[in-house]
Design a protein around this motif. Structure first.
Motif, PDB file in Angstrom:
ATOM      1  N   MET A 155       0.845  -1.187   0.000  1.00  0.00           N
ATOM      2  CA  MET A 155       0.000   0.000   0.000  1.00  0.00           C
ATOM      3  C   MET A 155       0.884   1.241   0.000  1.00  0.00           C
ATOM      4  N   THR A 156       0.479   2.232  -0.768  1.00  0.00           N
ATOM      5  CA  THR A 156       1.207   3.498  -0.833  1.00  0.00           C
ATOM      6  C   THR A 156       0.226   4.638  -0.575  1.00  0.00           C
ATOM      7  N   THR A 157       0.744   5.846  -0.481  1.00  0.00           N
ATOM      8  CA  THR A 157      -0.097   7.003  -0.177  1.00  0.00           C
ATOM      9  C   THR A 157      -1.242   7.140  -1.170  1.00  0.00           C
ATOM     10  N   GLN A 160      -4.193   3.052  -1.229  1.00  0.00           N
ATOM     11  CA  GLN A 160      -4.354   2.432   0.081  1.00  0.00           C
ATOM     12  C   GLN A 160      -5.796   2.059   0.412  1.00  0.00           C
ATOM     13  N   SER A 221      -0.904  -6.128   1.973  1.00  0.00           N
ATOM     14  CA  SER A 221      -1.508  -4.976   1.305  1.00  0.00           C
ATOM     15  C   SER A 221      -3.016  -5.045   1.132  1.00  0.00           C
ATOM     16  N   VAL A 224      -5.106  -1.319   5.736  1.00  0.00           N
ATOM     17  CA  VAL A 224      -4.341  -0.888   6.912  1.00  0.00           C
ATOM     18  C   VAL A 224      -4.726  -1.727   8.121  1.00  0.00           C
ATOM     19  N   ILE A 255       1.524   2.009   5.317  1.00  0.00           N
ATOM     20  CA  ILE A 255       1.676   2.764   4.081  1.00  0.00           C
ATOM     21  C   ILE A 255       3.168   2.908   3.779  1.00  0.00           C
TER      22      ILE A 255
END
Length: 283
Positions: A155-157, A160, A221, A224, A255
């Motif tokens: 997961m990235t900004t 997500q 992923s 969260v 993240i």
């Protein structure tokens, strides 16, 4: 069907064998899939539908799930046999040791009731890309097993959103770490290939193994919340020195701007594969 007893491994008092689609039994298959799982109801509908496009039948070991995992398995037309364990082993060492027995039991059952050319050993959060049937038809006769190159999705900004069960998991995330683990996932139905207690997901007895194909792994992923649950799971239920400390340090860091190993993330494809970093694989 309440007992197995089809080979080395026997069904225990805490385990029940459930027949899914009995029309799949006692007929030849090209590719049969086997898996162990616990509480995978979120991703299981897509996992089973993904597998249905590639395999002829599925055998599954459910390790005392507390969600709808067993019901979902029973309802799917490609699931032939399920071993449902009623008591989850809380002792860390005993649970790790039992993995080989669980998979050995599934392999015995498949050999007895689902005669097949190839076995595909997978985890529910993995997606091997490509046309598996066509690929296996072209494997050299002397090759009896296949390792698959596995990469973790992150997961990235900008990516997500949590996974929901109405979405395909394949290509769900945009970025992957370059760390490549070569996981043995396919082997021919040779009697000499099998599991001993403590073997994990890798059987013994192969003589010629090649590495090919690619696999997206989503264990880090899905969301969260799932990341935090995963951290807590490893801290509570695995040896702290080898697993717990590492995952405790990862809490609150779902993240990512780089991989858990400090490497740049890449989109799925040739750029990722060209930058692959070989990683050791736990047995």
């Amino acid at each position: 069907m309440t007992t197995a007893g089809t080979g080395t491994w026997q069904v225990r008092d805490t385990e029940s064998v459930i027949v899914g689609n009995d029309a799949l039994l006692d007929r030849p298959h090209q590719l049969v899939a086997m898996t162990r799982m616990r509480n995978e109801a979120l991703i299981l509908p897509d996992t089973l539908d993904y597998l249905a496009r590639h395999v002829d039948a599925i055998v599954a070991y459910d390790d005392a799930s507390t969600d709808e995992t067993v019901d979902l398995l029973r309802a799917h037309p490609k699931v032939a046999l399920i071993v449902a364990n009623r008591e989850w082993e809380r002792d860390v060492d005993a649970r790790k040791l039992a993995e080989g027995r669980h998979r050995g039991l599934l392999l015995d059952m498949a050999r007895a009731r689902l005669p097949h050319d190839w076995m595909f050993c997978f985890d529910p959060d993995e997606r091997v890309t490509g046309d598996l049937r066509a690929y296996l038809r072209g494997v050299d006769a002397e090759c009896d097993a296949l390792r698959v190159r596995l990469f973790d999705a992150y997961m990235t900004t900008e990516d997500q959103d949590p996974y929901t069960s109405d979405r395909p998991l394949m290509d769900f995330r945009r970025f992957y770490g370059p760390e490549q683990r070569d996981i043995l996932m396919f082997w021919r139905n040779h009697e000499g290939i099998g599991f001993a207690e403590g073997d994990g997901r890798t059987p013994r007895g192969m003589t010629s193994v090649k590495t090919d194909l690619y696999c997206q792994h989503y264990g880090k992923s899905l969301s969260v919340a799932h990341w935090e649950e995963t951290c807590d799971y490893y801290v509570r239920h695995f040896p702290y020195e080898t697993y717990g400390a590492k995952w405790e340090a990862r809490k609150g860091k779902a993240i990512h701007t780089e991989s858990d190993f400090g490497n740049a993330l890449h989109e799925w494809g040739e750029g990722l594969f060209a930058n692959a970093v070989a990683m050791p694989v736990a047995k």
